[in-house]
Design an enzyme around this catalytic site. Sequence first.
Site, PDB file in Angstrom:
ATOM      1  N   ASN A   9       0.899  -1.020  -0.088  1.00 40.37           N
ATOM      2  CA  ASN A   9       0.365   0.216   0.249  1.00 40.37           C
ATOM      3  C   ASN A   9       1.161   1.039   0.254  1.00 40.37           C
ATOM      4  OD1 ASN A   9      -1.822   1.967   0.486  1.00 40.37           O
ATOM      5  ND2 ASN A   9      -2.410   1.688   2.447  1.00 40.37           N
ATOM      6  N   TRP A  10       0.471   2.385  -0.953  1.00 37.83           N
ATOM      7  CA  TRP A  10       2.053   2.528  -1.499  1.00 37.83           C
ATOM      8  C   TRP A  10       1.364   4.185  -0.783  1.00 37.83           C
ATOM      9  CZ3 TRP A  10       3.521   3.175  -7.038  1.00 37.83           C
ATOM     10  CH2 TRP A  10       4.875   1.582  -7.075  1.00 37.83           C
ATOM     11  N   LYS A  11       0.094   3.870  -0.311  1.00 37.73           N
ATOM     12  CA  LYS A  11      -0.832   4.912   0.491  1.00 37.73           C
ATOM     13  C   LYS A  11      -0.563   6.423  -0.796  1.00 37.73           C
ATOM     14  CE  LYS A  11       0.087   3.004   4.887  1.00 37.73           C
ATOM     15  NZ  LYS A  11       0.206   3.766   6.344  1.00 37.73           N
ATOM     16  N   HIS A  93      -9.074   0.671   5.192  1.00 42.39           N
ATOM     17  CA  HIS A  93      -7.858   0.999   5.707  1.00 42.39           C
ATOM     18  C   HIS A  93      -8.269   1.879   7.148  1.00 42.39           C
ATOM     19  CE1 HIS A  93      -4.122   2.146   6.758  1.00 42.39           C
ATOM     20  NE2 HIS A  93      -3.359   1.530   5.598  1.00 42.39           N
ATOM     21  N   GLU A  95      -6.753   4.636   7.797  1.00 44.02           N
ATOM     22  CA  GLU A  95      -6.068   6.197   7.571  1.00 44.02           C
ATOM     23  C   GLU A  95      -7.705   6.866   7.179  1.00 44.02           C
ATOM     24  OE1 GLU A  95      -2.425   5.880   5.609  1.00 44.02           O
ATOM     25  OE2 GLU A  95      -2.071   5.294   7.177  1.00 44.02           O
ATOM     26  N   GLU A 165      -5.614  -5.516  10.377  1.00 44.00           N
ATOM     27  CA  GLU A 165      -4.316  -4.349  10.589  1.00 44.00           C
ATOM     28  C   GLU A 165      -4.001  -3.424  12.494  1.00 44.00           C
ATOM     29  OE1 GLU A 165      -2.693  -3.050   6.973  1.00 44.00           O
ATOM     30  OE2 GLU A 165      -4.061  -1.862   7.270  1.00 44.00           O
ATOM     31  N   GLY A 171       1.723   2.330  10.274  1.00 43.07           N
ATOM     32  CA  GLY A 171       3.412   3.475  10.399  1.00 43.07           C
ATOM     33  C   GLY A 171       4.214   3.789  11.859  1.00 43.07           C
ATOM     34  N   SER A 211       3.179  -2.384  10.410  1.00 42.64           N
ATOM     35  CA  SER A 211       5.123  -2.695  10.266  1.00 42.64           C
ATOM     36  C   SER A 211       5.399  -3.220  10.257  1.00 42.64           C
ATOM     37  CB  SER A 211       5.077  -2.282  11.946  1.00 42.64           C
ATOM     38  OG  SER A 211       4.744  -0.230  12.497  1.00 42.64           O
ATOM     39  N   GLY A 232       3.027  -1.149   4.112  1.00 40.69           N
ATOM     40  CA  GLY A 232       2.740   0.586   4.091  1.00 40.69           C
ATOM     41  C   GLY A 232       4.200   0.924   3.583  1.00 40.69           C
ATOM     42  N   GLY A 233       5.121   1.226   4.876  1.00 38.74           N
ATOM     43  CA  GLY A 233       6.383   1.698   4.721  1.00 38.74           C
ATOM     44  C   GLY A 233       6.972   0.979   3.777  1.00 38.74           C
TER      45      GLY A 233
HETATM   46  C1  PEP Z   1      -0.973   0.033   5.977  1.00 38.91           C
HETATM   47  O1  PEP Z   1      -1.186   1.229   6.045  1.00 38.91           O
HETATM   48  O2  PEP Z   1      -1.288  -0.603   5.772  1.00 38.91           O
HETATM   49  C2  PEP Z   1       0.790  -0.484   7.079  1.00 38.91           C
HETATM   50  C3  PEP Z   1       0.555  -1.775   7.079  1.00 38.91           C
HETATM   51  O3  PEP Z   1       1.053  -0.233   6.696  1.00 38.91           O
HETATM   52  P1  PEP Z   1       3.093   0.190   7.882  1.00 38.91           P
HETATM   53  O4  PEP Z   1       3.423  -0.855   7.310  1.00 38.91           O
HETATM   54  O5  PEP Z   1       3.760   0.838   7.477  1.00 38.91           O
HETATM   55  O6  PEP Z   1       2.681  -0.316   8.911  1.00 38.91           O
END
Ligand code: PEP
Length: 248
Positions: A9-11, A93, A95, A165, A171, A211, A232-233
Amino acid sequence: MRQKIVAGNWKMNMSSESSSAFINELKSSNWPQDVNCIIAPPIIYLMELQKVNGKQIDLCGQNCHSNDSGAFTGEIGAAMLNDIGAKYCLVGHSERRSYFNESNEFLKNKVDGLLKNSIIPIYCCGETRIERENGTYFDVVEQQLNEGLFHLDNLQFTKVIIAYEPVWAIGTGLTASAKEAQEMHAYIRKTIEKVYSLEMAESISILYGGSCNPNNAKELFACKDVDGGLIGGASLEPKKFLEIAQAF
Ligand code: PEP
């Protein structure tokens, strides 16, 4: 046997140039053949990536509107996602739930809109830090599933992917331990069994997100009920993303 999946997920990150470079690097990498590679870029790059993309990578929307078309300025309908070749779309998600106040009821309509347009919803669920600490986390996740997903009939439900999640791990650099992730994934499977069937519970892919990185992916993916990750990251760097896929 459930499909192994690593989804990025590049956001709201990357550029036209860096996203194409990423896809090209991934295409020439030794991505494990038995791991389904999914990328959710910002929608504007999804269209471009379709051109450089081969069969190796499946593209995913990060969000959609439940209606196919209409007076919804700034929105993108599930029919449009289908039109530009997306195969999956994230729904719910954390966010979106927190910054855009998306309720389970609202997300339910998105799930329906996606399925109607042959797009696979990746339905995200997970508890906040407070809910983890006050011990209500199983109830919270069950309610998110109940209200956003369990209205689907048997056939529709076979098309869905779930991503657990925990919000406190997204994040933040904090990851659920393998034990915590497995415990919740097993609970989600039990819940699916209650509503649908054992066979259904065994066949649905459940991803872990929060993460996840090359250092912890191996332990998480070794859990019996964890079928892969929503990243994500660490999905913004092709090397890290590849290492995560190689952690199975
Ligand atoms: C996400 O945004 O779905 C996610 C899991 O982010 P991160 O890996 O950065 O925690």
